[in-house]
Motif scaffolding. Structure first.
Motif, PDB file in Angstrom:
ATOM      1  N   PHE A 193       0.804  -1.221   0.000  1.00 54.93           N
ATOM      2  CA  PHE A 193       0.000   0.000   0.000  1.00 54.93           C
ATOM      3  C   PHE A 193       0.834   1.267   0.000  1.00 54.93           C
ATOM      4  N   ALA A 194       2.139   1.105  -0.184  1.00 53.47           N
ATOM      5  CA  ALA A 194       2.974   2.291  -0.320  1.00 53.47           C
ATOM      6  C   ALA A 194       2.686   2.941  -1.672  1.00 53.47           C
ATOM      7  N   LEU A 195       2.666   4.267  -1.668  1.00 57.48           N
ATOM      8  CA  LEU A 195       2.298   4.965  -2.888  1.00 57.48           C
ATOM      9  C   LEU A 195       3.503   5.311  -3.749  1.00 57.48           C
ATOM     10  N   TRP A 196       4.670   4.784  -3.371  1.00 56.32           N
ATOM     11  CA  TRP A 196       5.859   5.060  -4.173  1.00 56.32           C
ATOM     12  C   TRP A 196       6.714   3.784  -4.229  1.00 56.32           C
ATOM     13  N   PRO A 197       6.962   3.234  -5.400  1.00 56.17           N
ATOM     14  CA  PRO A 197       7.758   2.007  -5.477  1.00 56.17           C
ATOM     15  C   PRO A 197       9.180   2.246  -5.007  1.00 56.17           C
ATOM     16  N   GLU A 198       9.783   1.232  -4.388  1.00 58.66           N
ATOM     17  CA  GLU A 198      11.170   1.355  -3.957  1.00 58.66           C
ATOM     18  C   GLU A 198      12.063   1.520  -5.189  1.00 58.66           C
ATOM     19  N   THR A 199      11.855   0.612  -6.134  1.00 59.44           N
ATOM     20  CA  THR A 199      12.509   0.780  -7.436  1.00 59.44           C
ATOM     21  C   THR A 199      11.435   0.596  -8.498  1.00 59.44           C
ATOM     22  N   TRP A 200      11.496   1.461  -9.497  1.00 55.56           N
ATOM     23  CA  TRP A 200      10.513   1.339 -10.573  1.00 55.56           C
ATOM     24  C   TRP A 200      10.954   0.210 -11.503  1.00 55.56           C
ATOM     25  N   THR A 201      10.021  -0.649 -11.847  1.00 50.46           N
ATOM     26  CA  THR A 201      10.377  -1.736 -12.744  1.00 50.46           C
ATOM     27  C   THR A 201       9.326  -1.891 -13.842  1.00 50.46           C
ATOM     28  N   LEU A 202       9.792  -2.342 -14.978  1.00 50.11           N
ATOM     29  CA  LEU A 202       8.866  -2.636 -16.071  1.00 50.11           C
ATOM     30  C   LEU A 202       8.724  -4.147 -16.254  1.00 50.11           C
ATOM     31  N   SER A 203       9.385  -4.909 -15.365  1.00 50.86           N
ATOM     32  CA  SER A 203       9.352  -6.365 -15.535  1.00 50.86           C
ATOM     33  C   SER A 203       7.941  -6.905 -15.339  1.00 50.86           C
ATOM     34  N   THR A 204       7.129  -6.189 -14.544  1.00 51.97           N
ATOM     35  CA  THR A 204       5.741  -6.623 -14.367  1.00 51.97           C
ATOM     36  C   THR A 204       5.014  -6.653 -15.709  1.00 51.97           C
ATOM     37  N   TYR A 205       5.261  -5.610 -16.501  1.00 59.30           N
ATOM     38  CA  TYR A 205       4.610  -5.545 -17.817  1.00 59.30           C
ATOM     39  C   TYR A 205       5.154  -6.642 -18.719  1.00 59.30           C
ATOM     40  N   GLU A 206       6.473  -6.836 -18.603  1.00 55.57           N
ATOM     41  CA  GLU A 206       7.094  -7.860 -19.424  1.00 55.57           C
ATOM     42  C   GLU A 206       6.494  -9.231 -19.104  1.00 55.57           C
ATOM     43  N   GLN A 207       6.359  -9.501 -17.781  1.00 51.54           N
ATOM     44  CA  GLN A 207       5.796 -10.795 -17.389  1.00 51.54           C
ATOM     45  C   GLN A 207       4.331 -10.925 -17.780  1.00 51.54           C
ATOM     46  N   ALA A 208       3.615  -9.822 -17.672  1.00 50.33           N
ATOM     47  CA  ALA A 208       2.202  -9.866 -18.055  1.00 50.33           C
ATOM     48  C   ALA A 208       2.070 -10.235 -19.532  1.00 50.33           C
ATOM     49  N   VAL A 209       3.004  -9.758 -20.334  1.00 49.49           N
ATOM     50  CA  VAL A 209       2.924 -10.036 -21.764  1.00 49.49           C
ATOM     51  C   VAL A 209       3.482 -11.419 -22.094  1.00 49.49           C
ATOM     52  N   THR A 210       4.620 -11.775 -21.476  1.00 53.55           N
ATOM     53  CA  THR A 210       5.229 -13.064 -21.838  1.00 53.55           C
ATOM     54  C   THR A 210       4.528 -14.233 -21.162  1.00 53.55           C
ATOM     55  N   ILE A 211       4.427 -14.202 -19.823  1.00 57.90           N
ATOM     56  CA  ILE A 211       3.786 -15.324 -19.127  1.00 57.90           C
ATOM     57  C   ILE A 211       2.270 -15.207 -19.200  1.00 57.90           C
ATOM     58  N   GLY A 212       1.791 -13.984 -18.991  1.00 61.55           N
ATOM     59  CA  GLY A 212       0.353 -13.775 -18.930  1.00 61.55           C
ATOM     60  C   GLY A 212      -0.312 -13.664 -20.292  1.00 61.55           C
ATOM     61  N   ARG A 213       0.480 -13.539 -21.338  1.00 61.08           N
ATOM     62  CA  ARG A 213      -0.046 -13.446 -22.709  1.00 61.08           C
ATOM     63  C   ARG A 213      -1.062 -12.302 -22.899  1.00 61.08           C
ATOM     64  N   VAL A 214      -0.845 -11.203 -22.195  1.00 65.13           N
ATOM     65  CA  VAL A 214      -1.777 -10.083 -22.296  1.00 65.13           C
ATOM     66  C   VAL A 214      -1.795  -9.500 -23.705  1.00 65.13           C
ATOM     67  N   GLY A 215      -0.651  -9.606 -24.397  1.00 66.73           N
ATOM     68  CA  GLY A 215      -0.612  -9.091 -25.765  1.00 66.73           C
ATOM     69  C   GLY A 215      -1.658  -9.750 -26.645  1.00 66.73           C
ATOM     70  N   ILE A 216      -1.769 -11.071 -26.520  1.00 66.05           N
ATOM     71  CA  ILE A 216      -2.774 -11.797 -27.315  1.00 66.05           C
ATOM     72  C   ILE A 216      -4.175 -11.376 -26.903  1.00 66.05           C
ATOM     73  N   TYR A 217      -4.396 -11.281 -25.575  1.00 70.66           N
ATOM     74  CA  TYR A 217      -5.719 -10.893 -25.085  1.00 70.66           C
ATOM     75  C   TYR A 217      -6.113  -9.509 -25.597  1.00 70.66           C
ATOM     76  N   LEU A 218      -5.152  -8.594 -25.564  1.00 76.44           N
ATOM     77  CA  LEU A 218      -5.452  -7.235 -26.020  1.00 76.44           C
ATOM     78  C   LEU A 218      -5.804  -7.240 -27.496  1.00 76.44           C
ATOM     79  N   TRP A 219      -5.038  -7.992 -28.259  1.00 78.87           N
ATOM     80  CA  TRP A 219      -5.327  -8.067 -29.687  1.00 78.87           C
ATOM     81  C   TRP A 219      -6.717  -8.660 -29.921  1.00 78.87           C
TER      82      TRP A 219
END
Lengths: 300, 297
Positions: B68-94
């Motif tokens: 619930f902290a409103l500021w990440p300790e370190t900003w990362t884009l790996s969440t997006y990467e994982q959402a697309v690679t493991i989560g296949r969000v790219g296919i879902y969005l398409w």
């Protein structure tokens, strides 16, 4: 000569099949045993309907659905009207306000439900806010109020708070949309009425009570009818946030129909009977509502 | 005297919606206070979005220790990467995009065709047929779910693209709205086209449709938004995860292993961004359309 029919044929064929056809099929299915593993569908007559009327789960779902509507409809109607009245008073910056308030309603319900699962956790922002406010108060005041510690409910895990939590989520989604509708209705009220009221010495409250609200009647009717129809069909939040629990406290009619029809495969006949009872109930309610609040020509 | 007049007309409550319960002295400060209050309220309302966006940039560990902290300790884009690679969000969005565009274009065509005939042509049973079209608005979706599934199953379209979109190819609301728009258009151009030897379809396609552009844009936006957000029907009709739209994909996301909540938030941001972008581009059309739909009450 048959040209006009060619124009309306695609739409009528699609609506005929998918709307009226499906309603008729639903009625037929509800009168039969419908098990996908068995090739033939045995006629059961009214058995499914008799069972549905006595089913405690259906009764629970009906009561929960009505509870949801009883909380959500007044909440959304009142808060969106209040917002519209306030935003309507703003001249500069009205556009940006409308945009900000409207944003939740274009976001998919699934996304909103997922966010609120986290917002409503025991240690989530909804419970944190009063805690932070309390933390800022001086100790003397806390002792005086008798509340030095606030833990807050575990909203979605407690059968008493789960439904209000789902109502809150739905309201957050809907308020901006109805605010825009109310703003449009407010904009249509001729200004002369307000000028007349002011000359008669009406104060702000009297103006609201005797000018705005009566002249906003048609919009209010539209909003209430739409809200009631929508509230009675609530499904997505329930599916994503609680799955009907805890202890069936958020089981609603749509989720029961869905579960009986698809999760426990083979009960489609029974699920269709519940669906038809639900449809008849909804239809009666809407007809009564429209009759009670028939829209009138209020001004030219 | 002259000054006095100007001041009363200048500061007087000419706009009734604007005149509030403020005293004379407060009248100048009041709009500012009201605006500040409403902006604060709006920001509070948008807090969940902000919170979702912030969490989508947190590392898994960061999210678990301080969700619930409103500021990440370190900003990362790996969440997006994982959402697309493991989560296949790219296919879902398409998929969502393909479903939404198909439904929008098909329904605009079917609805406008019918709406034009209901508005401009006279034929036997017209009003009764239009009444039937409007009556479909009273049929609740949750009741139609099971029979709709059975019909689509009999058509052999379960778990197909066509099965998802076909039931939404016509809509009563669109026909109603476009008919209303056609009724308010002047007939002159259409008459001129008729005299020039244009057939009914030619008049509809080349004259009426271009004039109805504002209404078509508004309805198209509505259709796109509602199809993008649709959940229960694709959930029921699809079994193959690679065909899921993003709504179903995200909702069933949580059950997959290797997917964490910060990935869910990243996927949610990706699912909302196209709509928010579309909204900012076309908000005038959208708001105007909602006002229209409210007026019929």
């Amino acid at each position: 000569m048959f040209k006009p029919y060619a124009f309306v044929l695609p739409a009528l064929a699609l609506l005929g099949l998918f709307s009226f056809g499906s309603m008729a099929l639903s009625l037929w299915v509800s009168l039969h045993q419908w098990d996908p593993l068995m090739p033939e569908h045995r006629y059961t007559g009214m058995a499914h309907y008799e069972r549905a009327v006595r089913d405690p789960l259906v009764r629970t779902a009906l009561l929960n659905t009505l509870y949801y509507a009883a909380l959500a409809v007044p909440l959304v109607a009142a808060s969106s009207l209040a917002l519209a009245l306030l935003v309507g008073k703003v001249r500069r910056g009205q556009g940006i306000l409308k945009t900000l308030f409207f944003l939740p309603s274009i976001t998919p319900m699934v996304v909103i439900a997922l966010i609120w699962v986290w917002m409503l956790r025991q240690d989530g922002p909804v419970n944190q806010t009063p805690r932070i406010v309390l933390g800022c108060l001086p100790q003397a005041l806390k002792d005086f109020l008798g509340c030095s510690h606030f833990s807050g409910p575990n909203w979605l895990m407690d059968s008493r708070t789960a439904m209000p939590a789902i109502v809150l989520t739905g309201a957050w989604h809907a308020v901006g949309y109805y605010m825009v509708i109310f703003l449009a209705g407010l904009g249509d009220i001729p200004r002369e009425f307000y000028e007349a009221a002011r000359i008669d010495g009406a104060n702000a409250w009297q103006e609201l009570r005797f000018v705005t609200l009566p002249l906003l009647r048609n919009t209010v009717v539209f909003v209430l009818v739409t809200l009631v129809i929508g509230a009675l069909q609530v499904f997505t939040q329930v599916y994503v946030m609680t799955g009907g629990g805890p202890e069936q406290s958020t089981e609603v009619l749509a989720s029961v129909i869905f579960k009986k029809g698809f999760a426990h495969f083979g009960k489609m006949g029974y699920a269709s009977a519940i669906a038809w009872l639900f449809f008849l109930f909804l239809l009666c309610l809407v007809l009564v509502q429209m009759r009670l609040m028939r829209s009138r020509r209020l001004y030219d | 005297m002259d000054r006095n007049d100007r001041s009363t007309t200048g500061n007087g409550p000419t706009d009734p919606l604007r005149a509030g319960p403020c005293g004379r002295a407060l009248r100048r400060a009041c709009p500012g206070l009201l605006l500040a209050f409403l902006v604060l309220l709006a920001l509070t309302m948008l807090f969940p979005f902000l919170w979702m966006a912030v969490n989508s940039f947190k590392t898994e560990e960061d999210f678990h220790t301080r969700p619930f902290a409103l500021w990440p300790e370190t900003w990362t884009l790996s969440t997006y990467e994982q959402a697309v690679t493991i989560g296949r969000v790219g296919i879902y969005l398409w998929n969502s995009f393909a479903y939404a565009v198909t439904v929008t274009l098909a329904q605009l065509f079917v609805d406008s065709l019918a709406a034009y005939a209901f508005a401009r042509m006279s034929f036997r049973g017209r009003d009764a047929l239009f009444g039937l079209v409007l009556a479909t608005m009273l049929l609740p979706a949750s009741v139609q779910l099971i029979p709709l599934f059975l019909i689509v199953k009999w058509m052999g379209l379960v778990n197909t693209f066509a099965g998802v979109v076909l039931p939404s190819f016509a809509g009563a609301f669109g026909i109603f709205m476009l008919r209303q728009f056609f009724l308010n258009l002047p007939r002159d151009l259409e008459d001129a086209a008729r005299i020039d030897g244009c057939g009914p379809f030619g008049i509809y396609w080349r004259v009426a449709l271009p004039m109805a552009r504002p209404a078509l844009v508004t309805l198209g936006l509505f259709l796109f938004l509602s199809e993008w957000g649709s959940f229960i029907w694709p959930l029921v009709i699809l079994s193959d995860t690679s065909r899921y739209p993003v709504t179903v994909g995200i909702a069933l996301f949580r059950n997959e292993s290797f997917i964490y909540w910060n990935n869910v938030f990243a996927a949610s941001v990706l699912a909302s961004l196209p709509l928010i972008g579309l909204f900012f581009v076309a908000q005038k059309h959208l708001m105007g359309g909602i006002s229209l739909s409210g007026l019929k009450g």
